[in-house]
Design a protein around this motif. Structure first.
Motif, PDB file in Angstrom:
ATOM      1  N   ARG A  27       0.843  -1.204   0.000  1.00 42.29           N
ATOM      2  CA  ARG A  27       0.000   0.000   0.000  1.00 42.29           C
ATOM      3  C   ARG A  27       0.872   1.245   0.000  1.00 42.29           C
ATOM      4  N   ASP A  28       0.499   2.214  -0.826  1.00 39.36           N
ATOM      5  CA  ASP A  28       1.219   3.477  -0.856  1.00 39.36           C
ATOM      6  C   ASP A  28       0.773   4.359   0.311  1.00 39.36           C
ATOM      7  N   LEU A  29       1.723   4.698   1.188  1.00 34.81           N
ATOM      8  CA  LEU A  29       1.422   5.619   2.285  1.00 34.81           C
ATOM      9  C   LEU A  29       1.467   7.065   1.808  1.00 34.81           C
ATOM     10  N   VAL A  30       2.396   7.365   0.911  1.00 30.35           N
ATOM     11  CA  VAL A  30       2.377   8.626   0.164  1.00 30.35           C
ATOM     12  C   VAL A  30       2.678   8.293  -1.289  1.00 30.35           C
ATOM     13  N   HIS A  31       2.114   9.087  -2.189  1.00 32.98           N
ATOM     14  CA  HIS A  31       2.250   8.785  -3.614  1.00 32.98           C
ATOM     15  C   HIS A  31       2.496  10.072  -4.391  1.00 32.98           C
ATOM     16  N   ASP A  32       3.632  10.127  -5.105  1.00 24.83           N
ATOM     17  CA  ASP A  32       3.968  11.256  -5.974  1.00 24.83           C
ATOM     18  C   ASP A  32       3.898  12.590  -5.230  1.00 24.83           C
ATOM     19  N   VAL A  33       4.522  12.644  -4.065  1.00 23.17           N
ATOM     20  CA  VAL A  33       4.513  13.855  -3.238  1.00 23.17           C
ATOM     21  C   VAL A  33       5.808  14.626  -3.445  1.00 23.17           C
ATOM     22  N   SER A  34       5.672  15.929  -3.665  1.00 18.82           N
ATOM     23  CA  SER A  34       6.835  16.811  -3.806  1.00 18.82           C
ATOM     24  C   SER A  34       6.717  17.958  -2.812  1.00 18.82           C
ATOM     25  N   LEU A  35       7.858  18.348  -2.258  1.00 18.75           N
ATOM     26  CA  LEU A  35       7.906  19.429  -1.269  1.00 18.75           C
ATOM     27  C   LEU A  35       9.274  20.084  -1.354  1.00 18.75           C
ATOM     28  N   ARG A  36       9.287  21.380  -1.568  1.00 16.90           N
ATOM     29  CA  ARG A  36      10.550  22.120  -1.683  1.00 16.90           C
ATOM     30  C   ARG A  36      10.528  23.241  -0.647  1.00 16.90           C
ATOM     31  N   VAL A  37      11.447  23.185   0.297  1.00 19.75           N
ATOM     32  CA  VAL A  37      11.495  24.127   1.419  1.00 19.75           C
ATOM     33  C   VAL A  37      12.784  24.933   1.338  1.00 19.75           C
ATOM     34  N   HIS A  42       8.671  28.433   6.593  1.00 20.70           N
ATOM     35  CA  HIS A  42       8.075  27.660   7.683  1.00 20.70           C
ATOM     36  C   HIS A  42       6.794  26.993   7.175  1.00 20.70           C
ATOM     37  N   TRP A  43       6.906  25.692   6.919  1.00 19.67           N
ATOM     38  CA  TRP A  43       5.845  24.930   6.276  1.00 19.67           C
ATOM     39  C   TRP A  43       5.003  24.184   7.301  1.00 19.67           C
ATOM     40  N   ALA A 206      14.895  26.879   8.443  1.00 16.06           N
ATOM     41  CA  ALA A 206      13.626  26.447   7.873  1.00 16.06           C
ATOM     42  C   ALA A 206      12.952  25.476   8.830  1.00 16.06           C
ATOM     43  N   SER A 207      11.633  25.352   8.718  1.00 16.70           N
ATOM     44  CA  SER A 207      10.930  24.420   9.597  1.00 16.70           C
ATOM     45  C   SER A 207       9.754  23.783   8.866  1.00 16.70           C
ATOM     46  N   VAL A 208       9.392  22.598   9.352  1.00 19.13           N
ATOM     47  CA  VAL A 208       8.214  21.875   8.865  1.00 19.13           C
ATOM     48  C   VAL A 208       7.457  21.385  10.089  1.00 19.13           C
ATOM     49  N   THR A 209       6.175  21.758  10.177  1.00 20.35           N
ATOM     50  CA  THR A 209       5.336  21.379  11.310  1.00 20.35           C
ATOM     51  C   THR A 209       4.204  20.481  10.832  1.00 20.35           C
ATOM     52  N   VAL A 210       4.037  19.343  11.475  1.00 23.59           N
ATOM     53  CA  VAL A 210       2.924  18.440  11.186  1.00 23.59           C
ATOM     54  C   VAL A 210       1.826  18.657  12.207  1.00 23.59           C
ATOM     55  N   THR A 211       0.603  18.820  11.731  1.00 27.26           N
ATOM     56  CA  THR A 211      -0.551  18.899  12.626  1.00 27.26           C
ATOM     57  C   THR A 211      -1.810  18.630  11.814  1.00 27.26           C
ATOM     58  N   HIS A 212      -2.893  18.249  12.486  1.00 30.67           N
ATOM     59  CA  HIS A 212      -4.184  18.220  11.814  1.00 30.67           C
ATOM     60  C   HIS A 212      -5.142  19.220  12.443  1.00 30.67           C
ATOM     61  N   HIS A 213      -4.619  20.086  13.338  1.00 28.74           N
ATOM     62  CA  HIS A 213      -5.406  21.163  13.937  1.00 28.74           C
ATOM     63  C   HIS A 213      -4.827  22.498  13.503  1.00 28.74           C
ATOM     64  N   SER A 222       4.545  30.160   7.012  1.00 32.79           N
ATOM     65  CA  SER A 222       4.579  30.873   5.733  1.00 32.79           C
ATOM     66  C   SER A 222       3.995  30.069   4.571  1.00 32.79           C
ATOM     67  N   HIS A 223       4.092  28.733   4.641  1.00 35.01           N
ATOM     68  CA  HIS A 223       3.647  27.876   3.551  1.00 35.01           C
ATOM     69  C   HIS A 223       2.906  26.668   4.116  1.00 35.01           C
ATOM     70  N   ALA A 224       2.151  26.011   3.256  1.00 35.85           N
ATOM     71  CA  ALA A 224       1.411  24.825   3.700  1.00 35.85           C
ATOM     72  C   ALA A 224       1.278  23.829   2.568  1.00 35.85           C
ATOM     73  N   LEU A 225       1.209  22.556   2.960  1.00 34.77           N
ATOM     74  CA  LEU A 225       0.939  21.467   2.036  1.00 34.77           C
ATOM     75  C   LEU A 225      -0.205  20.651   2.610  1.00 34.77           C
ATOM     76  N   LEU A 226      -1.272  20.497   1.828  1.00 35.19           N
ATOM     77  CA  LEU A 226      -2.431  19.711   2.241  1.00 35.19           C
ATOM     78  C   LEU A 226      -2.328  18.312   1.661  1.00 35.19           C
TER      79      LEU A 226
END
Length: 271
Positions: A27-37, A42-43, A206-213, A222-226
């Motif tokens: 099973r693919d947990l992530v598929h074709d995901v790109s992220l450039r920081v 601050h993502w 640079a920073s990356v924050t994971v949350t669902h709230h 400054s930036h977001a990825l959904l």
């Protein structure tokens, strides 16, 4: 005739994920995901449970390899670099951080230099490193708790200690994995103020924050990825991505997203 000065070389990104796929158990947990920081960005990684946020953060922290695609962290491609050395250059804040001993605040912060969960036997910090620990603990508002044991700290204090731990090695990239987990409202606000302050104090980091709230995002985001079902729904500046329509689509629920004084709120849309 005076020749023009040579153009400056482009600044490489701090983090560059291109077409990443992670497959586990067929099973693919992530598929074709790109992220450039880039430096100083601050993502936020936003999405419902099971969207693939933690899997993507694992790639960002050099804690795992993609099944397909490429991941470059601090200019080095995973699969071509020794990971343990690279990980020491990445600050990681995880409220589920575990250690074997009941260590003091000072000892916990120092483990950010050794990349270990507990103090390393026969290792001693330099005077400069000791001074940096004192400064960082003061910076998160815990000078009076420098000698306090982990077991007596509140959840909010632990979160701020882990921020100091993540910063002690002076990382170019800071990863925050649901840092407000388990905090009451006051402790959450103190933690987010601390995050905003450190981003001002370290403008190139640079920073990356994971949350669902969305309420757990600091105003300096400054930036977001959904993400939804392991795929990217939207990516870009925070104001472009964190809209009612896009967030509703990611969570498959009608939501109203507002931003007041730099902070986001989400509520169900009245039918």
């Amino acid at each position: 005739m005076t020749s023009a000065p040579p153009a400056a070389a482009p600044v490489p990104p701090v983090l560059d994920v291109v077409g990443a796929r992670v497959t586990r158990g067929g099973r693919d947990l992530v598929h074709d995901v790109s992220l450039r920081v880039g430096a100083g960005e601050h993502w936020a990684l936003i999405g419902p449970n099971g969207a693939g946020k933690t899997t993507l953060l694992t790639l960002c922290g050099a804690l795992g390899h993609p099944t397909a695609g490429t991941v470059e962290v601090l200019g080095r491609r995973l699969g071509r670099v020794e990971l343990s050395e690279l990980r020491r250059q990445i600050g990681h804040v995880d409220p589920r951080h575990r250690m074997a001993g009941d260590n003091s605040v000072r000892e916990v912060v120092l483990t950010g230099l050794t990349g270990s969960s507990d103090p390393v036997p026969r290792w001693s910090p330099t005077d400069e490193q000791e001074a940096r620990v004192v400064d960082l603990v003061a910076g998160v508002g815990l000078s009076s708790r420098l000698s306090a044991r982990w077991s007596v700290l509140s959840q909010g204090e632990r979160g701020r200690v882990l921020i100091a731990r993540a910063l002690v090695a002076q990382p170019a990239l800071l990863l925050l994995d649901e840092p407000a987990t388990g905090l009451d409202v006051a402790a959450r606000e103190h933690l987010l103020d601390t995050v905003d302050d450190l981003r001002t104090a370290h403008p190139e980091m640079a920073s990356v924050t994971v949350t669902h709230h969305l309420e757990d995002l600091p105003s300096s985001t400054s930036h977001a990825l959904l993400l939804r079902d392991g795929e990217v729904v939207a990516t870009g500046t925070a104001d472009e991505v964190l809209t009612s329509d896009l967030v509703s689509g990611a969570f498959d629920h009608p939501l109203v997203i507002d931003r007041v004084e730099g902070r986001w709120t989400a509520r169900a849309r009245r039918r």
